[in-house]
Design an enzyme around this catalytic site. Sequence first.
Site, PDB file in Angstrom:
ATOM      1  N   HIS A  89      -2.233   7.413   7.256  1.00 43.82           N
ATOM      2  CA  HIS A  89      -1.283   8.354   6.642  1.00 43.82           C
ATOM      3  C   HIS A  89      -1.979   9.660   6.239  1.00 43.82           C
ATOM      4  O   HIS A  89      -1.386  10.730   6.307  1.00 43.82           O
ATOM      5  CB  HIS A  89      -0.648   7.750   5.383  1.00 43.82           C
ATOM      6  CG  HIS A  89       0.562   6.906   5.649  1.00 43.82           C
ATOM      7  ND1 HIS A  89       1.709   7.400   6.231  1.00 43.82           N
ATOM      8  CD2 HIS A  89       0.813   5.602   5.388  1.00 43.82           C
ATOM      9  CE1 HIS A  89       2.612   6.425   6.314  1.00 43.82           C
ATOM     10  NE2 HIS A  89       2.099   5.325   5.815  1.00 43.82           N
ATOM     11  N   GLY A 114       0.842  -1.191   0.000  1.00 47.04           N
ATOM     12  CA  GLY A 114       0.000   0.000   0.000  1.00 47.04           C
ATOM     13  C   GLY A 114       0.875   1.238   0.000  1.00 47.04           C
ATOM     14  O   GLY A 114       2.047   1.177   0.369  1.00 47.04           O
ATOM     15  N   HIS A 174      -3.954   1.294   7.740  1.00 45.37           N
ATOM     16  CA  HIS A 174      -2.609   1.870   7.798  1.00 45.37           C
ATOM     17  C   HIS A 174      -2.497   3.045   6.816  1.00 45.37           C
ATOM     18  O   HIS A 174      -2.006   4.122   7.171  1.00 45.37           O
ATOM     19  CB  HIS A 174      -1.591   0.762   7.462  1.00 45.37           C
ATOM     20  CG  HIS A 174      -0.171   1.210   7.377  1.00 45.37           C
ATOM     21  ND1 HIS A 174       0.830   0.682   8.171  1.00 45.37           N
ATOM     22  CD2 HIS A 174       0.446   2.115   6.574  1.00 45.37           C
ATOM     23  CE1 HIS A 174       1.982   1.266   7.865  1.00 45.37           C
ATOM     24  NE2 HIS A 174       1.782   2.137   6.892  1.00 45.37           N
ATOM     25  N   GLU A 175      -2.980   2.838   5.586  1.00 45.68           N
ATOM     26  CA  GLU A 175      -2.853   3.892   4.561  1.00 45.68           C
ATOM     27  C   GLU A 175      -3.767   5.079   4.877  1.00 45.68           C
ATOM     28  O   GLU A 175      -3.384   6.228   4.675  1.00 45.68           O
ATOM     29  CB  GLU A 175      -3.143   3.331   3.163  1.00 45.68           C
ATOM     30  CG  GLU A 175      -2.249   2.181   2.714  1.00 45.68           C
ATOM     31  CD  GLU A 175      -0.759   2.425   2.900  1.00 45.68           C
ATOM     32  OE1 GLU A 175      -0.326   3.594   2.842  1.00 45.68           O
ATOM     33  OE2 GLU A 175      -0.030   1.442   3.124  1.00 45.68           O
ATOM     34  N   GLN A 203       3.208  10.082   1.288  1.00 48.68           N
ATOM     35  CA  GLN A 203       4.508   9.396   1.249  1.00 48.68           C
ATOM     36  C   GLN A 203       5.310   9.766   0.004  1.00 48.68           C
ATOM     37  O   GLN A 203       6.517   9.557  -0.039  1.00 48.68           O
ATOM     38  CB  GLN A 203       4.320   7.877   1.311  1.00 48.68           C
ATOM     39  CG  GLN A 203       3.719   7.408   2.629  1.00 48.68           C
ATOM     40  CD  GLN A 203       3.587   5.906   2.650  1.00 48.68           C
ATOM     41  OE1 GLN A 203       2.630   5.359   2.145  1.00 48.68           O
ATOM     42  NE2 GLN A 203       4.577   5.228   3.219  1.00 48.68           N
ATOM     43  N   CYS A 244       6.511   0.137   7.229  1.00 53.10           N
ATOM     44  CA  CYS A 244       6.041   1.296   6.481  1.00 53.10           C
ATOM     45  C   CYS A 244       7.168   1.765   5.567  1.00 53.10           C
ATOM     46  O   CYS A 244       8.313   1.857   6.010  1.00 53.10           O
ATOM     47  CB  CYS A 244       5.657   2.407   7.466  1.00 53.10           C
ATOM     48  SG  CYS A 244       5.090   3.912   6.661  1.00 53.10           S
ATOM     49  N   LEU A 245       6.860   2.056   4.306  1.00 49.69           N
ATOM     50  CA  LEU A 245       7.897   2.483   3.364  1.00 49.69           C
ATOM     51  C   LEU A 245       8.546   3.797   3.792  1.00 49.69           C
ATOM     52  O   LEU A 245       9.679   4.074   3.407  1.00 49.69           O
ATOM     53  CB  LEU A 245       7.306   2.631   1.956  1.00 49.69           C
ATOM     54  CG  LEU A 245       6.790   1.331   1.305  1.00 49.69           C
ATOM     55  CD1 LEU A 245       6.189   1.633  -0.062  1.00 49.69           C
ATOM     56  CD2 LEU A 245       7.900   0.298   1.175  1.00 49.69           C
TER      57      LEU A 245
HETATM   58 ZN   LIG Z   1       3.007   3.496   5.869  1.00 52.80          ZN
END
Ligand SMILES: [Zn+2]
Length: 174
Positions: free
Chosen positions: A142, A46, A138-139, A51, A96-97
């Site tokens: 963000h 995701g 999670h997304e 991000q 998380c990226l």
């Molecule tokens: Zn993340």
Amino acid sequence: MSVLPIHFHPDAVLRKKCETVTEITTDILTLLDDMVETMYDEDGIGLAAPQVNVPKRLIVVDVEQREKGEPGTPIKLINPEVIMKSDNLTVLDEGCLSLPDMRVEVARPDSVTVRYMGINGATQEIHATDLLAKCLQHEIDHLNGVLIFDYLSPLKRNIVLRRYQKNMRHAGDM
Ligand SMILES: [Zn+2]
């Protein structure tokens, strides 16, 4: 399509409350395509627009990628919101990226219903369970400036963040 650079904590864009998308322009559609390509390039399941430095309410997800080892059907969600969630919480070890090498055990509802606008402008709903439910939450976090370590107690958060800062300094040395 192009791969976009990922922004890492403590970049301020990750803490913004993102703006609602009011019009689906070609720029928005291109951004969603680029987000999908970036997600696959990073082996993520995701990705949220902040991000990649865009504080707008846009996310992309594809959990089949993780489950099958090859890209499945990516879902592009505009202005997603959780409209129903299960009382039952389960814990998942999340990454998380935007937080390289950080893992955090997060307790979240194990199923949710998410309402969003599709790329054709129509309102849609997904009822998601298991990994997809976690990934969507999670997304969506963000988009509200929430990161996984926010779920930790202050003590644990300090430990995790100190380790993260040390790792990031080392990564910067290379
Ligand atoms: Zn993340």
